[in-house]
Each structure stands twice: as structure tokens, then as C-alpha cells.
Design a protein around this motif. Sequence first.
Motif, PDB file in Angstrom:
ATOM      1  N   LEU A  63       0.725  -1.110  -0.031  1.00 33.69           N
ATOM      2  CA  LEU A  63      -0.051  -0.154   0.106  1.00 33.69           C
ATOM      3  C   LEU A  63       1.036   1.354  -0.021  1.00 33.69           C
ATOM      4  CD1 LEU A  63      -2.504  -1.188   2.752  1.00 33.69           C
ATOM      5  CD2 LEU A  63      -3.040  -0.777   0.198  1.00 33.69           C
ATOM      6  N   THR A  64       2.014   1.060  -0.208  1.00 32.95           N
ATOM      7  CA  THR A  64       3.200   2.253  -0.181  1.00 32.95           C
ATOM      8  C   THR A  64       2.463   3.474  -1.148  1.00 32.95           C
ATOM      9  OG1 THR A  64       4.806   0.412  -0.400  1.00 32.95           O
ATOM     10  CG2 THR A  64       5.505   3.084  -0.288  1.00 32.95           C
ATOM     11  N   ASP A  65       1.923   3.101  -2.344  1.00 34.25           N
ATOM     12  CA  ASP A  65       1.475   4.117  -3.267  1.00 34.25           C
ATOM     13  C   ASP A  65       0.410   4.671  -2.617  1.00 34.25           C
ATOM     14  OD1 ASP A  65       3.856   3.768  -4.792  1.00 34.25           O
ATOM     15  OD2 ASP A  65       3.037   2.721  -6.299  1.00 34.25           O
ATOM     16  N   PHE A  66      -0.553   3.816  -2.207  1.00 36.91           N
ATOM     17  CA  PHE A  66      -1.807   4.430  -1.898  1.00 36.91           C
ATOM     18  C   PHE A  66      -1.685   5.354  -0.657  1.00 36.91           C
ATOM     19  CE2 PHE A  66      -5.605   4.138   1.211  1.00 36.91           C
ATOM     20  CZ  PHE A  66      -6.619   4.163   0.162  1.00 36.91           C
ATOM     21  N   PHE A  67      -0.861   5.100   0.134  1.00 35.70           N
ATOM     22  CA  PHE A  67      -0.701   6.040   1.385  1.00 35.70           C
ATOM     23  C   PHE A  67      -0.137   7.174   0.809  1.00 35.70           C
ATOM     24  CE2 PHE A  67      -1.438   2.113   4.236  1.00 35.70           C
ATOM     25  CZ  PHE A  67      -2.652   2.641   4.689  1.00 35.70           C
ATOM     26  N   LYS A  68       0.959   7.150   0.198  1.00 38.02           N
ATOM     27  CA  LYS A  68       1.909   8.328  -0.351  1.00 38.02           C
ATOM     28  C   LYS A  68       0.748   9.371  -0.925  1.00 38.02           C
ATOM     29  CE  LYS A  68       5.722  10.060  -3.094  1.00 38.02           C
ATOM     30  NZ  LYS A  68       4.682  11.175  -3.667  1.00 38.02           N
ATOM     31  N   GLN A  69       0.017   8.576  -1.997  1.00 40.42           N
ATOM     32  CA  GLN A  69      -0.740   9.640  -2.823  1.00 40.42           C
ATOM     33  C   GLN A  69      -2.029  10.138  -2.201  1.00 40.42           C
ATOM     34  OE1 GLN A  69      -2.083   6.743  -5.792  1.00 40.42           O
ATOM     35  NE2 GLN A  69      -0.035   6.831  -6.759  1.00 40.42           N
ATOM     36  N   HIS A  70      -2.831   9.395  -1.054  1.00 37.58           N
ATOM     37  CA  HIS A  70      -3.944   9.758  -0.392  1.00 37.58           C
ATOM     38  C   HIS A  70      -3.520  10.783   0.890  1.00 37.58           C
ATOM     39  CE1 HIS A  70      -5.365   8.183  -4.241  1.00 37.58           C
ATOM     40  NE2 HIS A  70      -5.011   7.062  -3.904  1.00 37.58           N
ATOM     41  N   LEU A  71      -2.622  10.057   1.554  1.00 32.10           N
ATOM     42  CA  LEU A  71      -2.288  10.502   2.959  1.00 32.10           C
ATOM     43  C   LEU A  71      -1.484  11.658   3.064  1.00 32.10           C
ATOM     44  CD1 LEU A  71      -3.375   9.806   5.738  1.00 32.10           C
ATOM     45  CD2 LEU A  71      -1.554   8.016   5.884  1.00 32.10           C
ATOM     46  N   PHE A  72      -0.339  11.633   2.134  1.00 32.54           N
ATOM     47  CA  PHE A  72       0.773  12.384   2.324  1.00 32.54           C
ATOM     48  C   PHE A  72       0.821  13.490   1.233  1.00 32.54           C
ATOM     49  CE2 PHE A  72       2.022   8.860   4.957  1.00 32.54           C
ATOM     50  CZ  PHE A  72       2.237   9.579   6.147  1.00 32.54           C
ATOM     51  N   ASP A  73       0.405  12.876   0.123  1.00 32.80           N
ATOM     52  CA  ASP A  73       0.095  13.849  -1.263  1.00 32.80           C
ATOM     53  C   ASP A  73      -1.274  14.112  -1.201  1.00 32.80           C
ATOM     54  OD1 ASP A  73       2.596  13.605  -1.715  1.00 32.80           O
ATOM     55  OD2 ASP A  73       2.506  12.293  -3.174  1.00 32.80           O
TER      56      ASP A  73
END
Length: 603
Positions: A449-459
Motif C-alpha cells: 500500500l506504499t503508493d496508496f498512502f503516499k498519494q492519498h495520505l501524504f500527497d
Amino acid sequence: MTIHYTVTLENAHAHLIDVHLRIENVHQTTLNLSLPNWIPGSYLIRDFAKNLIDMSAKDGNGNTLEIRMLDKSHWQVLSTDENVLGSVQVSYQVYAWDLSVRTAHFDQTHAFFNGTSVFLRVDDFADAPYEISLPKTKLTEQQGWRVASTLPKVSTDAFGFGDYRAANYRDLIEYPVEVSDFVEVEFVANGVPHRIAFTGKFERHKLNKEQLIKDLTAICETELSLFGAPYPFVEYLFQVMVTDNGYGGLEHTNSTALLCSRSDLPYTTDAKRTDGYIQFLELCAHEYFHSWNVKRIQPAVYQASNLSEPVYTNQLWWFEGITSYFDGLFLNMAGLVDSDTYLKRLSKEMTRVYRMPGRFKQSVAESSITTWTKFYQQDENAPNAIISYYTKGSLIGLGLDLLIRQQTQNQKTLVDVLKALWQKHGLPRKGLLEGEIEQLCEEVSGIDLTDFFKQHLFDKEDLPFEGLFSPFGVDFTLRPATGLKDTGGSTEETNFPVQLGANLQTTEHQTVRVTHVWNDMALHNAGVATSDEIIALNGYKMASTDAVESFLKGCELGDKVICHYFRRDELMKTEIQFNHLVSDRVVLEKNNQYGEALSWLKN
Ligand code: ZN
């Protein structure tokens, strides 16, 4: 060493709660006292000490002791000589005139207080037991008041007046106290006794207690069964203050303080569950769920805090967002709302995010960290500048749940993550460090889920809901608004022909006040700002928001409209141009694949 409080409710007209603190066997020459600056669950420095009045201290012989103020919320009691203090008695009053779940309120109709507003912490002995006496008074007898609280009882009369005892200071502030002629409703869920105490003015004889008991039992049993035994409490209390248009709640370890509107209660005269009542049930489900998610499963920084300074975490997307996602879902799981009603309500929830262009200016992680200065101190520019970790956090929860269900063929869901959190962190009371929740989501689901959290939580990217919903047979679309009051969801109504890009309010003197302006929309481009008062469009008086709405319904894209308005006391004139429509209302509709593929909702 004993710490004993007496709280006296007599001075209702001055809204003053009298507090007396007695500490015996103090083997030191000074004693430090303090009051929290914030209350758990509400992330704003509230400086409760500003309501403390007329503090004085005496020793065991009645001699006055000096109290030195160290800062806005810390005091030091000093011995008159070099000897140890022995017995110390401190008296003060608390001004209680804030009708909210976070502080204290006292008048001739009731008394409500949180420990953080009333009880000084004896700093060197924060871990010692705290005893509390709540005596009946002339006022409480006259008014026929009783006590509703989960403060652990030592010895009380039938009305709840008497002696209580908390394990330590942190425990003490978990039990708000309501004293009034409340209506009490009781029920049992999974063998656990539950109470609801309704205070305030409403049609008491028409309250549909049977419906309430049936619905709340279903919700509480759904939540209790989700995590399983051992449960986090042996009893539970909903303390509800009913007002004309109140809304809000604050979670505690085995109770919650709620504020609701009297029209949100279920009455025997209602033919079915009203929208307001469903919203009330969601609020109950939300605060109840916090007994696990934030009161036990919680950020490590919360466990370490003494409530003096702000604490910072980016995890509020989980603690408020996921709690918001589940509060609605629980009603469907409990069989109280069917899938159509759930999807309609969810589309309105989602619309609240899609109407916020600020979601491209602030990440959810940042929203969580800055809750102290931004989310809890929103100004008129909030729609353009911030995103709520409640609403966007709940969409991240929804997206995660759908993703995990789809990728594991429904073998795993977000509930499995919750259960793992409960076992690993909630039961052992092991605080969560930053990033641990994301890690656990990956461990439980087996998905990267690395990309999921990067895109939606931190970006700041929107979640790809079209794709996320499609395996579940639900179509996600965005459409323009159909009117000023359109909050989203499917509708038969036709689109509004033009959009102002503003929130409006009718004033008492029949003008229309602008409360929020969306950047790059018609009103913003015309130079109209928040707090401006619109008085006429194309020379026609605008006496209400309804007048504006019907005027706009006669316009079309490309039109230019003359707007007269006041900024402060200065008359101004501008031209509004309607050039484009924004699609920001969410619609969720079942398609013909619904129910054939993966099941996500009940009924
Ligand atoms: Zn909450």
C-alpha cells in the motif's frame, strides 16, 4: 496521602461551581497544582484555568497559605514556615457557562462538567487515587436532580449523590458528570448494561424509547461483537444534552457526552426513522466506537501527554476518519439502514470532500498535525485552504476497505485491520508510533500500500473511486449542483444553470450575507468577499437566499449580472459573469452488476 474533592452545586444563577480540595499528609514544603489546557478528543488549547475564580488555601489549623501562580495554569502552595505542609485545603469556584461537551455548564436547569474544567491536578501525585464527594444541596433537592456519570461509586444515595473514587488523575477526567432531571433509558447489549440520560427541553412524553432501545442495542451489539470479549468497559453511558439545534460529541472511556437537536430524537408520532434521527444514531455509533479506536487503540504521543501543550500526530485520519467511515457503515451492518439509504448518505458525505478545493492545498497528514491551529480554528477561507481529516480520512477508510476487499476476494476487510490493532495495541495499551497503522494495513491485507498512502495520505490526490467502486457494482459520478441547498446524491432535479461559488445566509435585516467564497468561481472573480452583504442583483432586491436562488435559476452561462452589495458600511457595485459549472456533487448508484460480484453492504 489522600486527595479529596468536594463539588457543591448551589450557585446556579452565577453559574459558579464551588470546589474544595483537601489533601492530607503532605510531607513536603510546597505543593504544585495545575489544570489541563486541553481535553482529550478535542484538539484546541482551551485554557480551562481562565474560568477559575477566587482561589485560596489553608493549612489544617485554618491558617492561610500562600498560593503562587507559576503560569496561566500552574500554581504552587507554599508552607508558611520551613515545615512540611501536612494538611492543605484549597477552595475555588469554576465559572460554568459554556453549553458544549468540552467544558462545563451550570444553571437552574442542570449542571454538567468535565473533570478537566473542575479538578486541579496535584502534580506530584497525579497517579494517586482521587476521591470526590458530590453532596446533595438545597438546589438539587428543590429541582429533583439526579446524577448521571460513570465515575466509580464508593457510596451514593438513590439519586447518585455521595462519594466517588477515581484511580488517578488521568482516570478522573474520563467521567463527565451530568446533574439534572434527565430522562433515563436503559438497555443491555451483549450482557453489558447501557444507559442513556437525556437532559434538556423536549417533548419527553413522546420520546420513542422502544425504538431507541431497539436501534441502539443493535448498534452497540454490532460494535461489541466486531471486537469480541473482553469488552473495554463493564457499563456504558450516553449523556445527551438536547437543545434547539445542537450537534456534537466527545468520547470517554466508558461514556460519551453528546449534544443533539430536539428534532433529531425519535418520537412516537414519527412514521419512520427521520434523517435527523439517523444522524443522531451515527453520532452515537461514532462516539461508542471511540471506546476502542482512540481511547484504547491510540497514538503513543497521547499516552505521554500531560494535556498542557499540544501533541502532534498525523494519525487523526485513522482515529477520526476511520471512525467516521464506520459510524455510517455500522447502521447498515446493524440492519438499520438498507444499502440504498447507506449509499445516498455516503454520497452526501463524499460531496463534503469534493466541494473542498482545499483538498489540493493540504494533505490529510498535514490536516492532522495542524488540527490545533487550522481544523479547530477554521476561518472563512477554510474551503479553499484545508481538508478535514474526518471527511477525507473517512474516504481513505472507504477506499482502503474497498481495495482490500477487492484484492483479497473479500477474504480480508478493514475490520481485520481493526481487530489486529485491538489485539496488538488496544488490549495491551501499547501506543501507536507514526507509520505503524499503515504498516499494519499492509501486514493484515498482504497488499503493498506504499503508493496508496503516499498519494492519498501524504500527497493530495483524489481517490480513484470510479475504479474502486466498480467491482462492487456501484457507479461513482460527479454532477453540478441543482440549487444552493443541494448536498449531493442522486436526484431527479435539473442542474443549476449557473453557480456563484459561495455560501450565503439570509440576515435579520433581509439582505444576503456571504459566508464563504470559493476561489476562481463567479463571485470570487467579481471581487465579492466573505462578510459582504448582497442587496440587489440586476437591480432586484435580494431579501433572502431563496430570492437569490430563484433569480439564478433564470440565468444561463455567459450571462453578466450587476451586483450591489455592502462591504462594512460602504456600498459597492460589480459585475458577475457566469462562465463555467463545477461538478462537485457525488452520486453513487447501483448498476446491474450490483450484488453479483463482491458483497460489501447488507440488504
Ligand atoms: Zn470522533
